[in-house]
Design an enzyme around this catalytic site. Structure first.
Site, PDB file in Angstrom:
ATOM      1  N   LYS A  69      -0.617  -3.340  -3.663  1.00  0.00           N
ATOM      2  CA  LYS A  69      -1.466  -2.479  -4.489  1.00  0.00           C
ATOM      3  C   LYS A  69      -2.026  -3.209  -5.708  1.00  0.00           C
ATOM      4  O   LYS A  69      -3.155  -2.942  -6.127  1.00  0.00           O
ATOM      5  CB  LYS A  69      -0.685  -1.239  -4.934  1.00  0.00           C
TER       6      LYS A  69
ATOM      7  N   THR B 219      -2.721   3.995  -2.938  1.00  0.00           N
ATOM      8  CA  THR B 219      -1.769   4.569  -1.989  1.00  0.00           C
ATOM      9  C   THR B 219      -1.610   3.707  -0.748  1.00  0.00           C
ATOM     10  O   THR B 219      -2.485   2.914  -0.400  1.00  0.00           O
ATOM     11  CB  THR B 219      -2.242   5.996  -1.577  1.00  0.00           C
ATOM     12  N   GLY B 220      -0.481   3.884  -0.089  1.00  0.00           N
ATOM     13  CA  GLY B 220      -0.295   3.272   1.217  1.00  0.00           C
ATOM     14  C   GLY B 220      -1.025   4.024   2.307  1.00  0.00           C
ATOM     15  O   GLY B 220      -1.255   3.499   3.391  1.00  0.00           O
TER      16      GLY B 220
ATOM     17  N   ASP C 109      -0.120   6.272  -7.695  1.00  0.00           N
ATOM     18  CA  ASP C 109       0.410   6.408  -6.341  1.00  0.00           C
ATOM     19  C   ASP C 109       0.372   7.894  -5.966  1.00  0.00           C
ATOM     20  O   ASP C 109       0.345   8.769  -6.845  1.00  0.00           O
ATOM     21  CB  ASP C 109       1.841   5.865  -6.331  1.00  0.00           C
ATOM     22  N   LEU C 110       0.392   8.189  -4.674  1.00  0.00           N
ATOM     23  CA  LEU C 110       0.391   9.594  -4.247  1.00  0.00           C
ATOM     24  C   LEU C 110       1.808  10.098  -3.945  1.00  0.00           C
ATOM     25  O   LEU C 110       2.403  10.807  -4.739  1.00  0.00           O
ATOM     26  CB  LEU C 110      -0.520   9.775  -3.020  1.00  0.00           C
TER      27      LEU C 110
ATOM     28  N   ASN D  17       6.692  -0.105  -2.454  1.00  0.00           N
ATOM     29  CA  ASN D  17       5.308  -0.580  -2.362  1.00  0.00           C
ATOM     30  C   ASN D  17       4.537  -0.440  -3.672  1.00  0.00           C
ATOM     31  O   ASN D  17       3.356  -0.793  -3.739  1.00  0.00           O
ATOM     32  CB  ASN D  17       4.559   0.130  -1.223  1.00  0.00           C
TER      33      ASN D  17
ATOM     34  N   ASP E  87       6.619   5.077  -7.519  1.00  0.00           N
ATOM     35  CA  ASP E  87       8.026   5.457  -7.320  1.00  0.00           C
ATOM     36  C   ASP E  87       8.763   4.617  -6.285  1.00  0.00           C
ATOM     37  O   ASP E  87       9.968   4.748  -6.142  1.00  0.00           O
ATOM     38  CB  ASP E  87       8.103   6.931  -6.870  1.00  0.00           C
TER      39      ASP E  87
END
Length: 267
Positions: free
Chosen positions: A193, A43-44, A9-10, A219, A216
């Site tokens: 994801k 990532t979202g 994730d970012l 999502n 974290d």
């Protein structure tokens, strides 16, 4: 060591509180790549807001954008590419409720285009430094989008999420972005994801048990649960921590991902 797929994730995970990749995080992820592992961003964010990090890490791997609604290999044709759309009618329906939901703005986009309901708002960074113009006002949306973004006050985020879920749960899923602003993302029903990470893993014939994922937020929950080894950040939400196999000792501001991965891979 067996080849791993490392799904990262970012926001709140790979990026620090200033939305940057630290030198240590870059170094560890590049060493992981050199050791033969596959590092994939999940990532979202749309690609236009994550491309800089993809380039910074010198990645050549497929990536997941829009929380799984777009799975692609940047700059290349890829047979496994997947893009999932939903009806633009939902965009206009939510736009009609903008004041009632106390939304700051509404944006809709797909891989190549974005549209927003106003052009005078301060968060133009959402559009990669391209200031919105009359041409990309929401009224010009003619195709079904991959994703919607709406922003509200932090104290309204849960209420807005619940109202959108109540109205549209048959068609879309709503999730929160990590980060300081209450930004909600809306994608087609059943998209998350984990869906994208599975497509990438299958393309490399990597078993689920050899996927390690870092996240974290809300999502990231399905991805952390799906991965053979899910790692939540020390700064993560309770939901992310509950879904994970382990939790980093350090936060995203303390190179928590890099510190954990360096030990986990023994690199």
């Amino acid at each position: 060591m067996t080849q791993k797929l490392i799904a990262i994730d970012l926001d709140g995970t790979t990026l620090n509180g200033s939305s940057l990749i630290s030198p240590k995080t870059k170094d560890v992820l590049q060493r992981a790549t050199k050791a033969g592992h596959i590092v994939s961003i999940a990532t979202g964010r749309p690609f236009r807001m994550s491309e800089q990090f993809y380039r910074q890490l010198n990645l050549k791997s497929p990536m997941v954008n829009f929380n799984g609604a777009l799975v692609h290999l940047p700059y290349q044709h890829w047979l496994q590419e997947s893009e999932t759309l939903f009806s633009r009618d939902i965009v206009f329906d939510i736009l009609a409720q903008k004041d009632a939901l106390q939304l700051d703005y509404i944006a809709a986009e797909n891989r190549d285009t974005f549209f927003v309901d106003r052009i005078d708002f301060e968060d133009a960074y959402l559009f990669s430094n391209e200031k919105p113009t009359e041409a990309n006002l929401l009224e010009n949306l003619k195709t079904n989008p991959t994703s919607m973004l709406v922003q509200t006050n932090n104290d309204m985020a849960e209420t807005v999420t619940n109202q959108l879920v109540q109205q549209y749960s048959d068609y879309v899923d709503v999730s929160t972005w990590g980060g300081p602003k209450a930004i909600l993302e809306i994608v087609a029903k059943g998209i998350e994801k984990a869906h994208g990470v599975k497509i990438i893993a299958d393309s490399f014939q990597i078993d689920r048990q050899n996927i390690i994922a870092f996240g974290d937020e809300h999502n990231d929950v399905e991805m952390l649960d799906y991965a053979g080894w899910g790692v939540a950040m020390a700064n993560g939400s309770e939901g992310a921590k509950a879904a994970a196999n382990d939790i980093t000792e350090k936060t995203n501001d303390e190179d928590g991902l890099a510190d954990y991965l360096e030990k986990y891979l023994a690199i």
